[in-house]
Design an enzyme around this catalytic site. Structure first.
Site, mmCIF file in Angstrom:
data_model
loop_
_atom_site.group_PDB
_atom_site.id
_atom_site.type_symbol
_atom_site.label_atom_id
_atom_site.label_comp_id
_atom_site.label_asym_id
_atom_site.label_seq_id
_atom_site.Cartn_x
_atom_site.Cartn_y
_atom_site.Cartn_z
ATOM 1 N N GLY A 165 -4.419 5.521 8.294
ATOM 2 C CA GLY A 165 -3.487 5.388 7.238
ATOM 3 C C GLY A 165 -2.450 4.336 7.789
ATOM 4 O O GLY A 165 -2.528 4.039 8.877
ATOM 5 N N ASN A 166 -1.388 4.135 7.003
ATOM 6 C CA ASN A 166 -0.149 3.262 7.447
ATOM 7 C C ASN A 166 1.030 3.842 6.946
ATOM 8 O O ASN A 166 1.251 4.851 6.210
ATOM 9 C CB ASN A 166 -0.470 1.783 7.006
ATOM 10 C CG ASN A 166 -0.588 1.745 5.549
ATOM 11 O OD1 ASN A 166 0.551 1.962 4.929
ATOM 12 N ND2 ASN A 166 -1.870 1.460 4.844
ATOM 13 N N ARG A 167 2.217 3.217 7.183
ATOM 14 C CA ARG A 167 3.542 3.856 7.173
ATOM 15 C C ARG A 167 4.179 3.319 5.711
ATOM 16 O O ARG A 167 5.253 3.616 5.477
ATOM 17 C CB ARG A 167 4.489 3.076 8.234
ATOM 18 C CG ARG A 167 4.226 3.789 9.327
ATOM 19 C CD ARG A 167 4.824 3.091 10.399
ATOM 20 N NE ARG A 167 6.439 3.101 10.228
ATOM 21 C CZ ARG A 167 7.108 2.202 10.645
ATOM 22 N NH1 ARG A 167 6.999 1.132 11.775
ATOM 23 N NH2 ARG A 167 8.511 2.234 10.524
ATOM 24 N N SER A 168 3.294 2.867 4.932
ATOM 25 C CA SER A 168 3.777 2.205 3.379
ATOM 26 C C SER A 168 4.308 3.497 2.790
ATOM 27 O O SER A 168 3.506 4.567 2.295
ATOM 28 C CB SER A 168 2.764 1.528 2.676
ATOM 29 O OG SER A 168 3.466 1.256 1.439
ATOM 30 N N ALA A 224 -0.327 -1.127 0.547
ATOM 31 C CA ALA A 224 -0.756 -1.642 1.872
ATOM 32 C C ALA A 224 -2.159 -0.894 1.901
ATOM 33 O O ALA A 224 -2.309 0.210 2.394
ATOM 34 C CB ALA A 224 0.037 -1.178 3.042
#
Ligand code: CTP
Length: 401
Positions: A205-208, A272
């Site tokens: 995943g990512n930090r968005s 994102a």
């Protein structure tokens, strides 16, 4: 100080309008409450008079020497109807005028904001859908109701959006120059970060956080648009007045974007999406190995939704905007990378953020430069994500005109 008319319809959510009245008065606005006769069965005139400091009546005959059925609407800077019942929406759509509030709606030339509340069946009925579409096509802002517990044992879509978000939409309409310039438009916004699951418990995943996308959705709703918000793993409360579709992975987001884009005047890709996903998904949790070796993770590339949409353009005249979170390097500046990305993705607008500590991710503030495919460059100074959202909608609205 602005003059706001608060029209209150006859629904159980009328009591929440008292909270909205406080928000509007505390912000320094003069509020004249115009309840319908049925609204007064839920909350009495004394409550409205005491909270607003103004006379309260549902009738056109009280104080007829002041011609209230014309003057109240003419003098308003904004009319907010909360709760807007199915009956009120129908009367407004058809121009009926049988009490003070419906007369006021016909004489007002200022922005009108409806915050509907009713049972799901009534909201979904073709008659209500047609009335809402008529009001929106005439430039009124009709928020989508929230989902949750309704009167009695029922739950579903139809709750009055919470007073804070109705007030936020009202304050945006009261800003100078902030006309509902997206009225009658359908916009699609993606938000958050996609997750690519390896097994039932692990994902890439990512930090968005989704904050910028949510700010885009709520500001578009306040400017009169019908908004579809595609939310990828966002834990923020649903913004008032928008339809939220939840997705998890990039492939799901792609499907949702392409489906919603078919009827959209504008699509803003603030999400994102993960560029890669695991080549295989393991249906049960991947266990540690006895020999201490780690499993190799093979990735495959996900489709680029923004690039695909920009080249497909499912609707003529559609405006497509993307985001680019960039860092400069020894070869090129942040803006050089942004320009190259705009050329590559072929969208109309690219919002370029510089990423780094305290910037963009998880923060309530943001700064950006918005590059246009026509060569335009719009700098947006560091400030609330709502301000950046409004700057993006200004450019989208100009292109839609
Ligand atoms: N985007 C998309 N589909 C993807 C990846 C990104 O639609 N699979 C969109 C994002 O929503 C954003 C824009 O493309 O609006 C830019 O995303 P970014 O990750 O900066 O672009 P990339 O093409 O992945 O470029 P880079 O190689 O710099 O990561």
């Amino acid at each position: 100080m602005s003059t706001v008319v608060l029209g209150v319809g006859g629904g159980i959510a009328a009591y929440k309008a008292a909270e909205l009245l406080r928000r509007l008065s505390e912000a320094g606005h003069q509020v004249r409450v115009v309840p319908t006769a049925s609204a007064l069965k839920f909350v009495g005139a004394a409550t409205w008079a005491a909270l607003s400091g103004q006379p309260v009546t549902s009738e056109v005959w009280d104080g007829a020497d002041q011609v209230p059925h014309v003057r109240i609407g003419q003098g308003a800077d904004l009319v907010v109807v909360a709760p807007a019942t199915a009956d009120l929406l129908a009367k407004a759509a058809h121009g009926l005028a049988d009490d003070l509030l419906t007369n006021t709606l016909l004489t007002a030339r200022c922005p009108v904001l409806y915050a509907p509340a009713m049972h799901t069946e009534m909201w979904e009925h073709p008659a209500t859908r047609a009335n809402v579409a008529t009001l929106r096509s005439r430039g009124a802002v009709v928020l989508d109701p929230a989902s949750g517990r309704l009167t009695g044992a029922d739950s579903g879509k139809g709750r009055l959006p919470d007073p804070d978000s109705i007030a936020a939409a009202a304050f945006r309409l009261l800003r100078p120059g902030r006309a509902p310039d997206l009225a009658g438009r359908h916009v699609v916004v993606s938000a958050g970060g996609t997750r690519e699951y390896l097994d039932p418990v692990r994902f890439l995943g990512n930090r968005s956080s989704g904050r910028q996308g949510y700010a885009l959705a709520s500001t578009a709703a306040a400017r009169g648009a019908t908004v579809t918000l595609l939310a990828a793993n966002v834990s923020l409360p649903d913004p008032a007045g928008v339809s939220v579709v939840r997705v998890v992975s990039t492939l799901e987001l792609r499907e949702a974007v392409l489906a919603a884009a078919a009827t959209a005047d504008a699509v803003v890709m603030a999400a994102a999406p993960a560029d890669f996903r695991p080549a295989t998904y393991t249906g049960s949790k991947i266990k540690k190995r006895d020999d201490g070796s780690a499993p190799a993770l093979e990735l495959v590339q996900n489709p680029d939704i923004l690039a695909e949409l920009s080249s497909a353009r499912p609707r003529s005249g559609q405006v497509v905007a993307g985001f680019a979170a960039e860092t400069g390097d020894e070869h090129a500046s942040v803006l050089d990378h942004g320009r190259a990305k705009l050329d590559r993705k072929k969208c109309d607008l690219l919002v370029v953020n510089e990423v780094g500590p305290g910037k963009a991710f998880e923060s309530a503030d943001n700064a950006a430069v918005i590059l246009g495919s026509d060569g335009s460059v719009t700098e947006v100074p560091f400030g609330p994500k709502e301000d950046l959202a409004d700057a993006i909608w200004d450019l989208v609205a100009a292109r839609l005109r």
